[in-house]
Design a protein around this motif. Structure first.
Motif, PDB file in Angstrom:
ATOM      1  N   ILE A 125     -26.883   3.889 -29.252  1.00 55.90           N
ATOM      2  CA  ILE A 125     -26.647   3.699 -30.746  1.00 55.90           C
ATOM      3  C   ILE A 125     -25.223   3.626 -31.263  1.00 55.90           C
ATOM      4  O   ILE A 125     -24.505   4.607 -30.952  1.00 55.90           O
ATOM      5  CB  ILE A 125     -27.460   4.552 -31.521  1.00 55.90           C
ATOM      6  N   VAL A 126     -24.841   2.355 -31.614  1.00 58.15           N
ATOM      7  CA  VAL A 126     -23.475   2.169 -32.091  1.00 58.15           C
ATOM      8  C   VAL A 126     -23.424   1.739 -33.432  1.00 58.15           C
ATOM      9  O   VAL A 126     -24.313   1.145 -33.987  1.00 58.15           O
ATOM     10  CB  VAL A 126     -22.693   1.372 -31.166  1.00 58.15           C
ATOM     11  N   ASN A 127     -22.452   1.422 -34.045  1.00 65.16           N
ATOM     12  CA  ASN A 127     -22.224   0.918 -35.348  1.00 65.16           C
ATOM     13  C   ASN A 127     -20.939   0.014 -35.378  1.00 65.16           C
ATOM     14  O   ASN A 127     -20.068  -0.011 -34.320  1.00 65.16           O
ATOM     15  CB  ASN A 127     -22.226   1.993 -36.543  1.00 65.16           C
ATOM     16  N   GLN A 128     -20.383  -0.286 -36.401  1.00 63.87           N
ATOM     17  CA  GLN A 128     -19.213  -1.179 -36.632  1.00 63.87           C
ATOM     18  C   GLN A 128     -17.855  -0.385 -36.424  1.00 63.87           C
ATOM     19  O   GLN A 128     -17.159  -0.802 -35.768  1.00 63.87           O
ATOM     20  CB  GLN A 128     -19.251  -1.485 -38.209  1.00 63.87           C
ATOM     21  N   ARG A 129     -17.931   1.167 -36.530  1.00 63.19           N
ATOM     22  CA  ARG A 129     -16.776   1.817 -36.287  1.00 63.19           C
ATOM     23  C   ARG A 129     -16.557   2.171 -34.703  1.00 63.19           C
ATOM     24  O   ARG A 129     -15.527   2.217 -34.111  1.00 63.19           O
ATOM     25  CB  ARG A 129     -16.955   3.032 -36.932  1.00 63.19           C
ATOM     26  N   THR A 130     -17.833   2.332 -34.028  1.00 61.68           N
ATOM     27  CA  THR A 130     -17.752   3.005 -32.817  1.00 61.68           C
ATOM     28  C   THR A 130     -17.882   1.959 -31.684  1.00 61.68           C
ATOM     29  O   THR A 130     -17.810   1.942 -30.604  1.00 61.68           O
ATOM     30  CB  THR A 130     -18.962   3.812 -32.760  1.00 61.68           C
ATOM     31  N   ALA A 131     -18.430   0.529 -32.156  1.00 64.51           N
ATOM     32  CA  ALA A 131     -18.577  -0.397 -31.184  1.00 64.51           C
ATOM     33  C   ALA A 131     -17.441  -1.002 -30.568  1.00 64.51           C
ATOM     34  O   ALA A 131     -17.419  -0.871 -29.030  1.00 64.51           O
ATOM     35  CB  ALA A 131     -19.286  -1.751 -31.838  1.00 64.51           C
ATOM     36  N   PRO A 132     -16.193  -0.999 -31.199  1.00 61.76           N
ATOM     37  CA  PRO A 132     -15.130  -1.217 -30.427  1.00 61.76           C
ATOM     38  C   PRO A 132     -14.392  -0.014 -29.393  1.00 61.76           C
ATOM     39  O   PRO A 132     -13.422  -0.027 -29.166  1.00 61.76           O
ATOM     40  CB  PRO A 132     -14.029  -1.893 -31.439  1.00 61.76           C
ATOM     41  N   ARG A 133     -15.047   0.896 -29.621  1.00 67.32           N
ATOM     42  CA  ARG A 133     -14.510   2.464 -28.965  1.00 67.32           C
ATOM     43  C   ARG A 133     -15.595   3.009 -27.958  1.00 67.32           C
ATOM     44  O   ARG A 133     -16.645   2.539 -27.893  1.00 67.32           O
ATOM     45  CB  ARG A 133     -14.111   3.479 -29.980  1.00 67.32           C
ATOM     46  N   LEU A 134     -15.225   3.966 -27.311  1.00 64.60           N
ATOM     47  CA  LEU A 134     -16.035   4.616 -26.398  1.00 64.60           C
ATOM     48  C   LEU A 134     -16.459   6.154 -26.967  1.00 64.60           C
ATOM     49  O   LEU A 134     -16.123   7.288 -26.328  1.00 64.60           O
ATOM     50  CB  LEU A 134     -15.351   4.676 -25.211  1.00 64.60           C
ATOM     51  N   MET A 135     -17.232   6.130 -28.274  1.00 58.48           N
ATOM     52  CA  MET A 135     -17.405   7.288 -28.759  1.00 58.48           C
ATOM     53  C   MET A 135     -18.944   6.949 -29.455  1.00 58.48           C
ATOM     54  O   MET A 135     -19.373   6.103 -29.674  1.00 58.48           O
ATOM     55  CB  MET A 135     -16.394   7.721 -30.076  1.00 58.48           C
ATOM     56  N   ALA A 136     -19.590   8.139 -29.781  1.00 53.93           N
ATOM     57  CA  ALA A 136     -20.851   8.163 -30.465  1.00 53.93           C
ATOM     58  C   ALA A 136     -20.776   8.071 -31.600  1.00 53.93           C
ATOM     59  O   ALA A 136     -19.598   8.189 -32.520  1.00 53.93           O
ATOM     60  CB  ALA A 136     -21.530   9.662 -29.838  1.00 53.93           C
TER      61      ALA A 136
END
Length: 583
Positions: free
Chosen positions: A499-510
């Motif tokens: 599960i990703v969102n707009q903030r975490t999609a370009p990063r490697l975080m939950a």
């Protein structure tokens, strides 16, 4: 001249001596030092050197007309320009300084004219009166200096994209291999808010070592995390803005300066990632707990505030010296602060300046009258507070010693409305439908849902903490719909989490435990309890099966098993609307 050598000046003219020191009878003699400057070389005559004697050919003085320093007697103490002026302009009185000297066509002497030229603004005419109102700046004679070009005011620069070049992505010129940084930085005396329009104009043409140094890092992050073109351009613009607004061009960048970038169209998270990767970031952001502490304790007396700050630091960092203490989780510390601050604020309003003045009676009076969790949390917080202060010798006695704790009543898990669950299972948003399905069918916690990896699900089976869970068919359908949406929305993302969102999609975080539950408006814990209650009814309270299926401990399992005989869940009137009685 010396009567003997005819090359050097006579030693003295008053009294008259016809020989130099080298030709004096009985000599040669060493000339004495200069009586004015003390120089032991270049003796001229009359006890003075060539630089100090008024008739010496190398006597340096000021120009008679423009007062410039550095002219010689051989040109009648006139600089080159003033010698030309005397042959082209008449002598008169200057209209601006009042001196009797050579005056040009504008009624000003050369000194006033040079002063006006020095202060002239580009695109403006000479202001002779204003420039010479408070005096003149003297200068050296016969010096070739470059004057300001008084061209017309330029138009605003065109908006050009200098970041992309035909030779590759990056600023013009190769990036420096090493960025020179100063360890010491002069702090700003007065913080002045920059002009947004001028700031953006400067950022468009900004070309510094910082942006060129970070260009390969930005490119690497864009390729690694699947940044879009817009996001990459936002990071580039943020770096330009940071280079423009920072105080020193050779200093590291503070995270607090990055936090103000959105007001000028910059980004925060991605810019922080790039600066941290480049080792150019000074993380001076206050922690959320520190902000909460500052807000809640701003009105307290200084002594009380220092005592609370000492207590908070011990809870967060622990104590290695006697009495030793383990560090606590920030959420636990925040809970203690939230329960203690009302009592401390009441004591401060009563006139107390220190917690050393508090008595056991005041501690008991400050506790909430109604029992329950609020009173229990206040008791725990006050016991921890005074115990820590007593151990640090900040108070004389512990007023919370012997304070009995309030027994908390256990809660009874209740079923949810089936219609509400079905509504969220059929949500048009794929992420909400998937999250609700994972909890409603398999009783996952919010933490487990947020930390699920793409590799945890293989062939319709979920591997979680050593347990292999076959996914239900409704969960598989919603999982497929979410994966299709995820691929379409963020095709280049490298985030390993499900599960990703707009903030975490370009990063490697939950995405976090609260996503997407706040958006859905349903509690994951209530949904999990409803699923476990259904299993309790279906199995007749098989504790071993509940523990193996949901990973529950002994106490948690007994909490759900005890609901079988609870009177509030056995009668017909206790049914929640939309639920059905298990058969």
């Amino acid at each position: 001249m010396c009567n003997k050598c005819q090359r050097r000046r006579v030693a003295w003219s008053k009294p008259r001596v016809d020989f130099c020191y080298h030709c004096l009878p009985g000599g040669p003699f060493t000339p004495p030092p200069c009586a004015r400057c003390g120089s032991t070389t270049d003796y001229f005559s009359q006890g003075l050197c060539q630089r100090c004697h008024p008739r010496a050919p190398e006597k340096i003085g000021s120009c008679k007309d423009c007062l410039a320093w550095g002219v010689f007697p051989q040109h009648n103490f006139l600089c080159w320009t003033c010698r030309w002026w005397r042959t082209h302009y008449p002598r008169g009185v200057c209209d601006y300084c009042g001196r009797d000297t050579t005056v040009g066509d504008q009624g000003a002497c050369r000194l006033c004219l040079e002063q006006a030229r020095m202060l002239q603004e580009p695109g403006r005419a000479l202001d002779l009166a204003g420039a010479n109102k408070h005096g003149q700046q003297l200068f050296f004679a016969n010096m070739q200096f470059q004057r300001f070009n008084t061209r017309r005011a330029e138009l605003p620069p065109r908006r050009v994209n200098n970041w992309k070049t035909p030779g590759g992505w990056g600023r013009p010129g190769p990036p420096p291999k090493r960025l020179a940084l100063d360890e010491w930085v002069q702090p700003t005396l007065i913080d002045v808010e920059p002009d947004p329009e001028r700031l953006l104009q400067r950022a468009l043409i900004e070309n510094s070592e910082l942006t060129r140094y970070c260009a390969p890092i930005v490119r690497e992050h864009a390729e690694r995390f699947g940044w879009s073109k817009k996001q990459r351009n936002d990071v580039v613009r943020s770096l330009r803005l940071l280079q423009t607004i920072r105080d020193s061009p050779t200093a590291k960048i503070r995270a607090s300066d990055v936090l103000v970038l959105p007001r000028w169209g910059g980004s925060i998270a991605s810019a922080l990632d790039v600066l941290e990767a480049a080792d150019l970031l000074i993380d001076d952001r206050p922690r959320p707990l520190e902000l909460y502490f500052t807000t809640r304790t701003a009105a307290l007396p200084p002594v009380m505030r220092e005592q609370l700050e000492t207590w908070m630091n011990v809870l967060l960092g622990g104590a290695t010296s006697a009495p030793r203490q383990r560090s606590r989780h920030p959420l636990t510390v925040k809970t203690h602060l939230r329960s203690v601050v009302p009592a401390v604020t009441a004591w401060a309003d009563a006139g107390h300046q220190s917690l050393a003045e508090i008595t056991p009676a005041q501690v008991r009076a400050a506790l909430p009258e109604a029992g329950g969790s609020q009173r229990a949390l206040a008791e725990r917080g006050l016991r921890s507070l005074f115990k820590t202060l007593k151990a640090r010798k900040l108070i004389f006695a512990n007023p919370a010693r012997g304070l009995k704790g309030t027994q908390l009543n256990g809660t009874v898990p209740l079923p949810m409305d089936t219609a509400l669950i079905r509504e969220h299972l059929n949500s048009p948003k794929p992420v909400i439908a998937l999250a609700v399905a994972l909890v409603a069918f398999h009783a996952l916690t919010a933490k487990e849902v947020s930390e699920l990896l793409l590799t945890d699900i293989v062939d319709g089976r979920l591997t979680l903490d050593g347990r292999v869970i076959p996914l239900a068919q409704p969960v598989r359908e919603r999982l497929a719909r979410w994966l299709d949406y995820r691929q379409q929305k963020w095709p280049n993302t490298q985030n390993p989490y499900l599960i990703v969102n707009q903030r975490t999609a370009p990063r490697l975080m939950a995405a976090g435990r609260t996503y997407p539950w706040q958006q859905a408006g349903i509690g994951p814990q209530k949904l999990r309890e409803d699923r476990i209650l259904v299993e309790v009814r279906a199995t007749g309270g098989d504790a071993r099966r509940l523990s193996d299926l949901f990973g529950l401990g002994i106490e948690s399992t007994n909490r759900y098993v005890d609901t079988l005989g609870h009177p509030a869940l056995t009668g017909e009137d206790s049914q929640v609307p939309g639920t059905s009685t298990p058969t």
